[in-house]
Motif scaffolding. Structure first.
Motif, PDB file in Angstrom:
ATOM      1  N   ASP A 650       0.877  -1.178   0.000  1.00  0.00           N
ATOM      2  CA  ASP A 650       0.000   0.000   0.000  1.00  0.00           C
ATOM      3  C   ASP A 650       0.911   1.224   0.000  1.00  0.00           C
ATOM      4  O   ASP A 650       1.668   1.453   0.935  1.00  0.00           O
ATOM      5  CB  ASP A 650      -0.895  -0.019   1.236  1.00  0.00           C
ATOM      6  CG  ASP A 650      -1.945   1.083   1.192  1.00  0.00           C
ATOM      7  OD1 ASP A 650      -1.645   2.191   0.702  1.00  0.00           O
ATOM      8  OD2 ASP A 650      -3.076   0.845   1.674  1.00  0.00           O
ATOM      9  N   PHE A 651       0.837   2.019  -1.079  1.00  0.00           N
ATOM     10  CA  PHE A 651       1.757   3.152  -1.241  1.00  0.00           C
ATOM     11  C   PHE A 651       1.374   4.351  -0.377  1.00  0.00           C
ATOM     12  O   PHE A 651       2.155   5.289  -0.231  1.00  0.00           O
ATOM     13  CB  PHE A 651       1.808   3.583  -2.706  1.00  0.00           C
ATOM     14  CG  PHE A 651       2.173   2.481  -3.653  1.00  0.00           C
ATOM     15  CD1 PHE A 651       3.435   1.914  -3.630  1.00  0.00           C
ATOM     16  CD2 PHE A 651       1.248   1.994  -4.561  1.00  0.00           C
ATOM     17  CE1 PHE A 651       3.772   0.900  -4.496  1.00  0.00           C
ATOM     18  CE2 PHE A 651       1.578   0.976  -5.442  1.00  0.00           C
ATOM     19  CZ  PHE A 651       2.843   0.419  -5.402  1.00  0.00           C
ATOM     20  N   GLY A 652       0.193   4.352   0.162  1.00  0.00           N
ATOM     21  CA  GLY A 652      -0.260   5.477   0.973  1.00  0.00           C
ATOM     22  C   GLY A 652      -0.866   6.596   0.159  1.00  0.00           C
ATOM     23  O   GLY A 652      -1.446   7.530   0.725  1.00  0.00           O
ATOM     24  N   GLU A 653      -0.754   6.515  -1.166  1.00  0.00           N
ATOM     25  CA  GLU A 653      -1.332   7.510  -2.065  1.00  0.00           C
ATOM     26  C   GLU A 653      -1.385   6.916  -3.462  1.00  0.00           C
ATOM     27  O   GLU A 653      -0.767   5.884  -3.737  1.00  0.00           O
ATOM     28  CB  GLU A 653      -0.474   8.779  -2.082  1.00  0.00           C
ATOM     29  CG  GLU A 653       0.955   8.547  -2.534  1.00  0.00           C
ATOM     30  CD  GLU A 653       1.807   9.803  -2.454  1.00  0.00           C
ATOM     31  OE1 GLU A 653       1.280  10.832  -1.993  1.00  0.00           O
ATOM     32  OE2 GLU A 653       2.973   9.742  -2.872  1.00  0.00           O
ATOM     33  N   LEU A 654      -2.138   7.543  -4.363  1.00  0.00           N
ATOM     34  CA  LEU A 654      -2.202   7.054  -5.730  1.00  0.00           C
ATOM     35  C   LEU A 654      -0.832   7.177  -6.389  1.00  0.00           C
ATOM     36  O   LEU A 654      -0.188   8.227  -6.321  1.00  0.00           O
ATOM     37  CB  LEU A 654      -3.247   7.843  -6.529  1.00  0.00           C
ATOM     38  CG  LEU A 654      -4.711   7.602  -6.124  1.00  0.00           C
ATOM     39  CD1 LEU A 654      -5.635   8.522  -6.907  1.00  0.00           C
ATOM     40  CD2 LEU A 654      -5.094   6.149  -6.368  1.00  0.00           C
ATOM     41  N   THR A 655      -0.419   6.083  -7.034  1.00  0.00           N
ATOM     42  CA  THR A 655       0.923   6.019  -7.612  1.00  0.00           C
ATOM     43  C   THR A 655       0.841   5.363  -8.984  1.00  0.00           C
ATOM     44  O   THR A 655       0.116   4.382  -9.172  1.00  0.00           O
ATOM     45  CB  THR A 655       1.851   5.200  -6.699  1.00  0.00           C
ATOM     46  OG1 THR A 655       1.881   5.792  -5.397  1.00  0.00           O
ATOM     47  CG2 THR A 655       3.259   5.147  -7.259  1.00  0.00           C
ATOM     48  N   SER A 656       1.596   5.895  -9.946  1.00  0.00           N
ATOM     49  CA  SER A 656       1.620   5.325 -11.298  1.00  0.00           C
ATOM     50  C   SER A 656       2.457   4.057 -11.305  1.00  0.00           C
ATOM     51  O   SER A 656       3.613   4.059 -10.869  1.00  0.00           O
ATOM     52  CB  SER A 656       2.204   6.332 -12.294  1.00  0.00           C
ATOM     53  OG  SER A 656       1.367   7.459 -12.399  1.00  0.00           O
TER      54      SER A 656
END
Length: 744
Positions: A650-656
């Motif tokens: 889980d990156f903690g935010e939207l990530t490409s």
């Protein structure tokens, strides 16, 4: 003249130090055993039980064992285990017991044994007592006693109480008897602990004799007591720092008090019965069946009165709970599993792997036997495969069914069946020891109808169980006593010289003491006898963290463990907050593992940020091993592959993201999908092997391991013996076929 005096002085010193050691052993044994007896006698007298002198003596010791163990448990919890405290408790208990009034004898008094049986009982008991005494007094070298019963007791003693033992599964068993060993160890060290176990062995036949006298069959009680006492596996077990004979005495004591209650219906008798039933669990997990047995026993006997049933079951249940609950709570607080190291699938924790538990369980169910048809012969006369032999007499065990004709016979046979119910969880011979008192009474009752037959069989059993005669029928590798070690018992030569000459594992322990610092850790693939070293040895199979260390070394040793397979999920660029890889196959013999979990965007690997949240199921505790940029480490499921296992970032935010790549070893049959992003990964395999040897040892060093112990019996030990420098190892000492390496 001066030279003569000097030689005399040397001789005096030679005698003094061994005698002093023996006196300390005897003091530790006597003090601990007398304290148990004193506490038990105070309990029985305060309850105003009607017991004759023999019953009060033997039942006092047995009933006092849970009291002493519980008292030491409290001291351990408060870190108050010091010699002075133990001496005060012992002195106070013994003084109070000596001042208190003995129990009132029952009316009518128990029946007495015929004179010939008194002579036979005294003669056989005396001869085997001498054999057992000197073996228990000799330096302790038993396999399990030296590898965990005494090491765990000594660890807690040095720490003055309980400490977490996450590196050794044996330190998280119920250790009720080991706490009693600890008291003896404080004064007389190893042999004093073994001699405390001898006290249970010496008490058991007298308790069986008292039982027979109480219920009107003194001859059968005497015969059954000798059948048990002379049995070879009880001899070797009961003179070692084990707990199986203690468990047998505890469960028979439970039965004894229950039958007394059934005859008198005094609620006071259920207090020691409940304490002993609970203490059976505290002695050994398999003893837990004593609790439902005791509860069902009193429930059945009071089935016609609901009030009496509630009262009786509450008395037994609460007393048993008082013995069991502390151990469950201790393990729950320290290792998150109340019955550690078992039931890890019910109580998941980072300390013990489910796969290790499963492997141990599978082996213990068979000990490598292809069929159980050979069990009777293995148990009675061979003794090699199942580590112990009961003696040829017990080939007659089916005759015990003839005892079903009597109420007492039916009772002991039912008890034998109940306590044998756990046997096939571990088919080692000593796991049947708790059954033997009940089976022997039933057999003795069955034989009593033929005049003189019991005498013949008991004497034949005693002769066939004497060490010098056992070689006629049993395997030379059967676990048994070899004779009377008088020199060893009296430390002539000293204990250090005796052990160094007769027991190679002792030299390994001394090597560790000399070469390894108190704060250093030693990794070993195999179990060693740790009773004579205070150094921390991390045995590969004894804890989850140890298995992780072993897995790193295996990765360097075996090509199949190396991360030569790449599983690549490629997809159109997406903005996501998390990616999850799921395993979908059911594979009873395979585990899923991942050495590295990497995420890319247009060919650029995403840096592992502090905001990332890593998850895995199962084994969430090791997930970081797949994100540490070290190919020699890996996350493993440590249980058989099943659908639904996953690893997640889980990156903690939207990530490409447009690619997820896993580096793993060959896992035949493993099937993976990327949740919501792809089900058809591209798989490639490296054909060359990498040299991870130095990387593996450096990983161990980063985890505080400074040494590796390698025995010649270790699989592929030559990989270390011949190429130590390539591992980054330096040999610092060796003893026989065992070498100690320091990680450079």
């Amino acid at each position: 003249m001066a030279g003569a005096r000097q030689e005399a002085g040397r001789g005096t010193r030679f005698l003094y130090f061994p005698v002093k050691a023996v006196l300390y052993i005897l003091f530790g044994w006597a003090l601990t055993s007398m304290t148990a007896w004193a506490l038990g006698s105070l309990l029985l007298r305060r309850l105003r039980l009607r017991l004759d002198r023999l019953e009060e003596s033997v039942l006092g010791f047995i009933a006092g064992a849970p009291c002493l163990s519980a008292l030491i448990f409290v001291l351990c919890s408060c870190h108050l285990v010091y010699k002075g405290v133990l001496l005060f408790i012992a002195a106070a208990s013994i003084a109070l017991a000596l001042k208190s009034r003995p129990c009132t004898p029952p009316e009518p008094p128990p029946s007495s044994s015929p004179l010939r049986w008194k002579v036979i009982f005294g003669g056989v008991f005396g001869a085997f007592s001498v054999l057992y005494f000197f073996n228990a007094l000799a330096p302790e070298t038993s396999p399990d006693g030296a590898s965990y019963h005494i090491p765990i007791a000594s660890l807690f003693y040095r720490a003055h109480g309980f400490v977490p033992v996450p590196w050794n599964m044996f330190g998280n068993l119920s250790l009720g008897i080991e706490l009693i060993f600890m008291m003896a160890f404080a004064f007389g060290r190893h042999s004093a602990a073994a001699m405390v176990h001898l006290s249970f062995l010496l008490t058991l036949p007298w308790m069986m004799l008292a039982f027979g006298r109480r219920w009107g069959f003194p001859t059968a009680g005497a015969a059954a007591g000798l059948m048990v006492f002379a049995s070879p596996v009880l001899g070797i077990d009961g003179t070692s720092a084990y707990n199986d004979v203690a468990l047998a005495a505890v469960v028979f004591g439970t039965y004894y008090f229950l039958t007394l209650w059934d005859g008198e219906r005094s609620i006071h008798l259920l207090i020691p019965a409940g304490l002993l039933a609970g203490f059976a669990f505290a002695t050994k997990y398999t003893g837990v069946v004593a609790v439902p047995y005791a509860l069902l026993y009193v429930a059945w006997k009071t089935r016609h009165s609901r009030a009496d049933m509630l009262r009786a079951t509450m008395a037994v249940g609460l007393c048993a709970f008082a013995m069991i609950a502390p151990w469950l709570l201790k393990n729950w607080l320290l290792v998150q599993n109340p019955v550690a190291p078992f039931a890890n699938n019910i109580f998941p924790n980072p300390y013990f792997h489910i796969s290790a538990e499963q492997d141990v369980r599978e082996y213990l169910k068979t000990y490598g036997l292809e069929t159980f048809r050979s069990l009777p012969m293995e148990l009675a006369v061979r003794g090699q495969r199942l580590s112990g032999v009961f003696g040829p007499l017990f080939l007659l065990a089916p005759l015990a069914l003839l005892a079903l004709r009597t109420a007492v016979g039916r009772g002991v046979l039912l008890a034998a069946l109940v306590f044998a119910s756990t046997y096939f969880t571990n088919v080692g011979a000593r796991f049947l020891i708790p059954v033997l008192p009940f089976l022997s009474i039933a057999l003795a009752l069955a034989l009593a109808s033929v005049p003189g037959l019991s005498i013949i069989l008991v004497l034949a059993h005693a002769l066939s169980s004497w060490p010098s005669l056992m070689g006629v029928y049993c395997s030379q590798y059967a676990w048994r006593l070899q004779g009377i070690p008088i020199k060893g018992a009296f430390r002539r030569p000293s204990e250090d010289a005796y052990l160094g000459r007769t027991w190679p594992p002792y030299l390994v322990d001394r090597m560790l003491e000399a070469q390894v610092g108190p704060a250093d850790k030693v990794f070993s693939f195999g179990s060693i006898a740790e009773s004579y070293t205070s150094r921390r040895v991390l045995v590969n199979t004894q804890a989850a963290s140890n298995e992780v260390l072993g897995d790193m070394l295996y990765t360097a040793m075996f090509n199949d463990f190396q991360p030569n397979k790449i599983v690549d999920f490629r997809f159109a660029e997406r903005k996501v907050q998390r990616v999850r890889v799921i395993q979908t196959a059911t594979l009873p013999k395979e585990q899923w593992s991942v050495a590295e979990f990497r995420v890319f965007d247009h060919g650029r690997e995403l840096s592992r940020g502090s905001g990332w949240r890593l998850k895995a199921s199962p084994n969430p505790w090791d997930v970081q091993l797949a994100f540490d940029n070290a190919l020699v480490t890996r996350w493993r499921s440590w249980e058989h592959a099943r659908p639904g296992m996953f690893m997640e970032v889980d990156f903690g935010e939207l990530t490409s993201v447009d690619e997820v790549r896993l580096q793993t070893s060959e896992n035949p049959g493993i099937r993976l999908r990327l949740e919501g992003l792809g089900d058809q990964p591209v798989e490639t395999t490296r054909t060359d092997s990498l040299d991870f040897r130095r990387d593996a040892t450096q990983e161990l060093k980063r985890r505080g391991v400074g040494f590796i112990l390698i025995e010649s019996s270790t699989y592929d030990s030559e990989a270390f013996f011949q190429h130590a420098p390539k591992w980054g190892l330096k040999e610092v000492a060796r003893q026989g076929e065992t070498r100690l390496y320091r990680i450079e």
